[in-house]
Every structure is written in structure tokens, then in C-alpha cells.
Design a protein around this motif. Structure first.
Motif, PDB file in Angstrom:
ATOM      1  N   CYS A 174      52.355  52.293   0.982  1.00  0.00           N
ATOM      2  CA  CYS A 174      51.695  51.216   0.466  1.00  0.00           C
ATOM      3  C   CYS A 174      52.311  50.485   1.775  1.00  0.00           C
ATOM      4  O   CYS A 174      53.775  49.046   1.510  1.00  0.00           O
TER       5      CYS A 174
ATOM      6  N   HIS B 145      53.497  46.633   1.764  1.00  0.00           N
ATOM      7  CA  HIS B 145      53.966  46.013   0.605  1.00  0.00           C
ATOM      8  C   HIS B 145      55.300  45.613   1.556  1.00  0.00           C
ATOM      9  O   HIS B 145      56.093  45.618   2.385  1.00  0.00           O
TER      10      HIS B 145
ATOM     11  N   SER C 182      56.758  52.909  -0.390  1.00  0.00           N
ATOM     12  CA  SER C 182      57.171  51.574  -0.961  1.00  0.00           C
ATOM     13  C   SER C 182      57.075  51.865  -2.905  1.00  0.00           C
ATOM     14  O   SER C 182      56.134  52.841  -3.179  1.00  0.00           O
TER      15      SER C 182
ATOM     16  N   ALA D 243      55.603  49.977  -5.244  1.00  0.00           N
ATOM     17  CA  ALA D 243      54.604  49.077  -5.458  1.00  0.00           C
ATOM     18  C   ALA D 243      54.156  49.863  -6.934  1.00  0.00           C
ATOM     19  O   ALA D 243      53.249  49.404  -7.430  1.00  0.00           O
TER      20      ALA D 243
ATOM     21  N   ARG E 143      50.377  45.508  -2.112  1.00  0.00           N
ATOM     22  CA  ARG E 143      51.523  44.439  -1.381  1.00  0.00           C
ATOM     23  C   ARG E 143      51.772  43.377  -2.158  1.00  0.00           C
ATOM     24  O   ARG E 143      52.624  42.446  -2.144  1.00  0.00           O
TER      25      ARG E 143
ATOM     26  N   ARG F 235      55.266  41.908  -7.644  1.00  0.00           N
ATOM     27  CA  ARG F 235      57.195  42.086  -7.756  1.00  0.00           C
ATOM     28  C   ARG F 235      57.394  41.780  -8.804  1.00  0.00           C
ATOM     29  O   ARG F 235      56.647  41.755  -9.619  1.00  0.00           O
TER      30      ARG F 235
END
Length: 436
Positions: free
Chosen positions: A86, A89, A99, A101, A378, A381
Motif C-alpha cells: 500500500c 500509506h 505498509s 495498513a 492509506r 491509522r
């Protein structure tokens, strides 16, 4: 809460700052499946620092250590090493686009935190069995060209980390596996969700269309356009989607690996890679046959040829409601952590190679919050580092302790009620048939 459970919580609380710091660092250091060399080195070093004997390079990068007594059952505490591609991200590795993610970095912290508590001499002495602390590779399905390259190099035979470890006998000594993951849906409605919903399985597929090159302007009539054949196949796929039954949760999502070279040459080859997902193995096979017909018909219509290669995917996760031991362990976390069990009958249309494990052994699972945004995007978090990195470690450790204390009666009861779909040997025969 007994004295050992109090000690487990105290040990993890004392190490909470380190778990959060390490979790942050790993969030920005994701690696591809079967290439998680830095993450594996970190895992081995941390487990050795706990005084454990560590085995490395299992299925290329897997790391395994054992806590507890030699007799009695073995419970695996599993963390997944790999990240997801990803590149957009914010915490993706610039050079690779990998990543976390997926939230696998939090799994690793949960595994480390649980190992810290369970390896304490007093805690370990209270276990009537063993704990396999197991960092496993390649849960995320690799791109077809990467899979094929690894297989050609002789580094792997099977395409999933857990399948490869089963093949190598690394799950032969394990009776029950404990797994965890960031919440699969944003509206889970709780901090901790106990149990394993049904999760789709899939088969990998590559369609190679062969045509004939010719000058695209001066003599297109002399060529056979492989790209047109692939495009027609995708259109045909769209037209047969109405035959997919909702109850089967079928998803077919192709990407084009290649579709020609120069724009002034009729493309002589086009390659589509895809996954065919569904709720059951039977539905996967039925949908796979429909996809094959669509592509073969499209190739024939254009005058091209197509070869279709199927590749081992992941088996569906067999639904398992939350076991009482999970509820009992979660209750110890206190009123500040909201907990509920899965709603049975809900389908998760994603896939995981933990599905393969559910066909041969009991897999006790929970998911956790502390994050927001869609997985593999992306937008994913961390919003609550305590809940994301520390609380899962506590629940893994408490559940393991409750499974193995008191003569491991909880394990015995779970195993007595479990009816595997495959023995390990039958599973390997089934997977081997997909590799020819």
C-alpha cells in the motif's frame, strides 16, 4: 482474578511503553511476505532476551520459541510478520511500498507482550502444557509473479506462510492456535470482539492470452490482439456476475500484469492475475469454472488462445463462536475495555490463511480496536495505542494461562468437542493436488 493473572497484567503494564514504542517503529518498517528478514531478526532477538531458545528461518522467515513444560498440550500464540503493498500509506516504506495498513505490527506486539508475561518463571511454572510463541510469514497473498519466482527458486512450495509451515511439520506439535487481528470492520461497536466469523476463501488464477503480433497501423488484419481477448474476457466476467448467488459471497477481482509492449504493435500477449473468492470451497470451485468459461470463450471469439493456471489460495475460515475461556479472560481486563462476542452468521468477504488452520485444529480468535480507516488503505491509522498494542497482549496471555492451568482441562474440553475437516496428512494431500 488469581495471583498469576494479576502478575500477567503487571508484567505487561510494566512493558507497555516499550510495546508502544516498538509498535510505532514497526508500523513504518513493513516487509513483504517470505521476505520479512528485519522483522524476523527483531522477533528472534526479543524472544532470546526473554531467555527462550529460538528457532529461525522456518518457511524462510518464521520464528518459533517454546515456553513451559514438555508434557501436556501446546497452545500457539501467533503473530504475523508481513505487511501489505500500500505505497500511498503515510507510513509505507518508500523503497518498497510495503505498509502495515493491515495492523500486523500490533499482532507482533501482542505476541511479544504475551511472551514476556508467560515466560516469567512463576507464570511458566503454573502452565500444565507448553506455549509456542510463533511469528509466521506471508499471511498476505503475494503477487503471482513473486509467488512463482519464490517457487522456482526452491524457497517455498506452498503460497501461504501457514500452509508452508504445516507442510514442514511446524504445527504438528500444536493443539490449539490463538490468533488476533485489528477489527475487520470499522463499526465493530466494541474494543474487543471475541470469536471467529466465517471468512471467505479463494483460489488464485492467472490467465495468459496469446495472440499474434503485427503492425498496429499498417497491417492490424494480420495480427491477433491478445489484449482485446483479455478485455472481452473481463466484459464476459461482468456479464456472468448476475449468476453469482448472494449467499456465496463471490468476489472476482482481476488485475492486468501485462497487455502488450509498443503501442504500434498488436499485442501478442496479455496476462490477467486474479482471486476468485467465496464463502465455501464448493462455491469457489463453481465460480472458478464460470470464470474459466468466460475467458476461454473470449479468446476463441478473437481467435486467440488462453492458458489458465490455478494456484493454491486460502481455505474459508470456519465460524467459531467465542469460547467461554475468551469471555472469562476478557472479563479480567476490567470495565474500561468493552467486549462482545461475534454475531453468528455474519460473513467476512476478505480472506486469511488462518482459514487453513481452522480446518485442522481449533483456532480461538479475537479482534481489537484502537484504529480507524479501512484496512489495506492509506486511511488506516492508530487512534489508541494502549488498546492497539497493549490490551491484545494481555488478552492473549490471560487466555493462554486459562487454557493451560489446572491440568489444561480447558484444552481437553475444546479438543474433545472439535471435529477437524482434515487430518494434517489429508490437508497436505488436498493442497498437494493443487500443485500437480
Amino acid at each position: 482474578m488469581d495471583r498469576i493473572e494479576r502478575k500477567i497484567l503487571d508484567i505487561i503494564d510494566a512493558n507497555a511503553t516499550n510495546l508502544i514504542t516498538d509498535g510505532r517503529a514497526l508500523f513504518s518498517a513493513a516487509e513483504r511476505g517470505f521476505a520479512e528478514f528485519g522483522t524476523a531478526r527483531m522477533a528472534a532477538a526479543k524472544l532470546r532476551a526473554m531467555g527462550l531458545q529460538v528457532r529461525e528461518e522456518l518457511a524462510v522467515t518464521g520464528v518459533k520459541a517454546v515456553i513451559g513444560k514438555g508434557n501436556g498440550p501446546t497452545v500457539a500464540v501467533i503473530g504475523e510478520l508481513d505487511g501489505i503493498m500500500c505505497a500511498e500509506h503515510p507510513h509505507a516504506v518508500p523503497e518498497t511500498g510495503m505498509s502495515h495498513a493491515c495492523g500486523h505490527n500490533a499482532q507482533m506486539m501482542a505476541m511479544f507482550g504475551a511472551a514476556m508475561a508467560l515466560s516469567d518463571p512463576e507464570v511458566a511454572a503454573s502452565l500444565d502444557g507448553r506455549v509456542a510463541v510463533f511469528a509466521v510469514p506471508a499471511e498476505e497473498y503475494l503477487a503471482a509473479d513473486v509467488r512463482e519466482s519464490l517457487q522456482e527458486e526452491g524457497k517455498i512450495r506452498y503460497f501461504s506462510g501457514k500452509s508452508e509451515l504445516i507442510r514442514l511439520g511446524e504445527f504438528d506439535d500444536i493443539d490449539i492456535s490463538l490468533t488476533t487481528h485489528a477489527h475487520m470492520v470499522a463499526n465493530a461497536g466494541c474494543d474487543i470482539l471475541l470469536g471467529n466469523n466465517s471468512v471467505s476463501g479463494f483460489i488464485g488464477k492467472t490467465a495468459v492470452f496469446k495472440g499474434k503480433a503485427a503492425h498496429a497501423a499498417a497491417a492490424p488484419h494480420e495480427g491477433i490482439n491478445a489484449l482485446n481477448a483479455a478485455a472481452l474476457g473481463l466484459s464476459a466476467l461482468g456479464m456472468i456476475r448476475e449468476t453469482f448467488q448472494e449467499k456465496d459471497y463471490i468476489r472476482v477481482h482481476p488485475v492486468m500484469r501485462s497487455g502488450g509492449g509498443a503501442v504500434n504493435v498488436v499485442p501478442q500477449e496479455a496476462v490477467l492475475d486474479m482471486m476468485v473468492r467465496a464463502k465455501t470451497m464448493a462455491a469457489i470451485q463453481e465460480a472458478s469454472g464460470k470464470v474459466d468459461r468466460a475467458f476461454r470463450g473470449a479468446a476463441s471469439a478473437v481467435g486467440a488462445e488462453v492458458s489458465i493456471r490455478d494456484a493454491q489460495g486460502y481455505m474459508p475460515v470456519i465460524e467459531r463462536a467465542a469460547d467461554p475461556v475468551l469471555y472469562e479472560a476478557a472479563a479480567i481486563l476490567g470495565d474500561g475495555v468493552s467486549v462482545k462476542g461475534i454475531t453468528e452468521g455474519i460473513q467476512n468477504a476478505a480472506s486469511t490463511d488462518a482459514g487453513d488452520l481452522t480446518h485442522i485444529m481449533p483456532v480461538l480468535n479475537f479482534t481489537f480496536g484502537g484504529c480507524e480507516g479501512a484496512l489495506h488503505s492509506r486511511d488506516f491509522r492508530v487512534t489508541d495505542e494502549e488498546l492497539f498494542y497493549v490490551t491484545p497482549a494481555k488478552l492473549l496471555a490471560l487466555t493462554t494461562y486459562r487454557l493451560l492451568r489446572g491440568g489444561a482441562r480447558e484444552v481437553e474440553a475444546i479438543l474433545e468437542a472439535f471435529h477437524p475437516v482434515f487430518s494434517r496428512e489429508a490437508y497436505l494431500r488436498h493442497i498437494e493436488a493443487m500443485h500437480g
